[in-house]
Design an enzyme around this catalytic site. Structure first.
Site, PDB file in Angstrom:
ATOM      1  N   ILE A 197      12.038  62.514  37.268  1.00 12.78           N
ATOM      2  CA  ILE A 197      11.133  63.583  36.856  1.00 12.78           C
ATOM      3  C   ILE A 197       9.954  62.972  36.113  1.00 12.78           C
ATOM      4  O   ILE A 197      10.140  62.221  35.152  1.00 12.78           O
ATOM      5  CB  ILE A 197      11.843  64.604  35.950  1.00 12.78           C
ATOM      6  CG1 ILE A 197      13.080  65.176  36.649  1.00 12.78           C
ATOM      7  CG2 ILE A 197      10.879  65.727  35.553  1.00 12.78           C
ATOM      8  CD1 ILE A 197      12.792  66.023  37.842  1.00 12.78           C
ATOM      9  N   CYS A 254       2.844  53.084  30.615  1.00 11.62           N
ATOM     10  CA  CYS A 254       2.952  54.106  31.647  1.00 11.62           C
ATOM     11  C   CYS A 254       2.334  53.606  32.948  1.00 11.62           C
ATOM     12  O   CYS A 254       1.261  53.003  32.947  1.00 11.62           O
ATOM     13  CB  CYS A 254       2.265  55.392  31.185  1.00 11.62           C
ATOM     14  SG  CYS A 254       2.157  56.662  32.467  1.00 11.62           S
ATOM     15  N   ASP A 272       4.553  52.596  25.952  1.00 12.09           N
ATOM     16  CA  ASP A 272       5.882  53.190  25.807  1.00 12.09           C
ATOM     17  C   ASP A 272       6.714  52.251  24.941  1.00 12.09           C
ATOM     18  O   ASP A 272       6.857  51.070  25.264  1.00 12.09           O
ATOM     19  CB  ASP A 272       6.559  53.363  27.172  1.00 12.09           C
ATOM     20  CG  ASP A 272       5.829  54.350  28.069  1.00 12.09           C
ATOM     21  OD1 ASP A 272       5.328  55.358  27.547  1.00 12.09           O
ATOM     22  OD2 ASP A 272       5.778  54.113  29.295  1.00 12.09           O
TER      23      ASP A 272
END
Length: 282
Positions: free
Chosen positions: A88, A190, A197
């Protein structure tokens, strides 16, 4: 730069683009990213995965209206199975959750079932969802990764480009050891926006002893690497398994939150139960 960073499968993502925020329920906001994008270059296919695991999400900004229009808030816990076709995409997940804000639901269970149904459809795989009332979580202590931290080493580093070279010849001796190593220095970027991150990682293995300096240098080499959280964890698992050849291996990372979400992927080829308490930076 990842070999698939400009893949056409990423073209339609809202990530990195200006978007409108909707506050009425809209399942179409969810977007998936094929897991095959990073698995194919690693030589991994759905029928030969060397691990099992899940992507654990914590939803901190989840709110909707009850049947009388009174706002409700909860903390959500989502587990997305490693066998799902898609992961996702996190910005789309945030936008999707925002669409609950002004939507009425009769019960908490209806909300949970809605989340589970939509996430399964997007991921094309198994997803489980739990909702927690805030009083269930109040007073919970900050957790910590069990294991030996390898960060406090007196070493000099001047290369921050990803490489597996550090893992070559990184094991020594013939004696089998069993240990758990932890680092809080994991930082990647990212895949789309290249925003940083930040994560902590726990590596449990049984096999020939892994050189801790080489392992730390390898982890630090992710500092300019562009991949999603889940992809980094699978890459780390695959690289350690390939170069160090442990009999058993578990890799678990917990990342700091962004947009009210944190992502905590784990992969293992043995019995492994991830501790789900939030760490100090979460």
């Amino acid at each position: 730069m990842s070999s698939y960073e400009n893949h056409q499968a990423l073209d339609g993502l809202t990530l990195g683009k200006s978007t409108d925020y909707r506050d009425n329920y809209d399942a179409s906001l969810l977007q998936g990213v094929p897991r095959s994008l990073n698995r194919d270059p690693l030589g991994l296919t759905a029928d030969n995965l060397p691990f099992h695991g899940a992507d654990i999400w914590t939803l901190y900004e989840l709110s909707w209206l009850n049947s009388q229009g009174l706002p409700q808030v909860a903390v959500g816990h989502v587990e997305l199975d490693y066998t799902s076709v898609n992961l996702i995409e996190s910005k789309s997940f945030k936008l999707y959750l925002n669409s609950f804000n002004q939507t009425r639901f009769d019960t908490w269970e209806t909300v949970r079932q809605t989340l589970e149904r939509d996430l399964r459809a997007c991921a094309q795989g198994n997803v489980s969802v739990r909702l927690h009332r805030l009083d269930e979580l109040e007073g919970q202590p900050v957790a910590h990764f069990h294991g030996t931290c390898i960060d406090d080493q007196d070493i000099s580093i001047d290369n921050y480009q990803f490489t597996t070279d550090y893992l070559q010849h990184a094991v020594s001796g013939e004696k089998q050891v069993e240990e758990t190593l932890v680092s809080h220095l994991l930082k990647s970027n990212c895949l789309i926006t290249h925003q940083p991150d930040w994560g902590s990682i726990q590596i449990q293995y049984r096999g020939r002893k892994i050189d801790r300096e080489k392992l730390l240098r390898y982890l630090v080499s992710f500092r300019h690497h562009n991949e999603f959280h889940e992809q980094c964890v699978e890459r780390i698992f695959n690289d350690i398994l390939r170069f160090c050849q442990p009999e058993t291996l578990s890799v678990y990372a917990r990342y700091t939150r962004r947009g009210g979400l944190d992502i905590n992927p784990w992969r293992s080829n043995t019995d492994f139960v991830p501790a789900t308490g939030r760490l100090a930076r979460q």
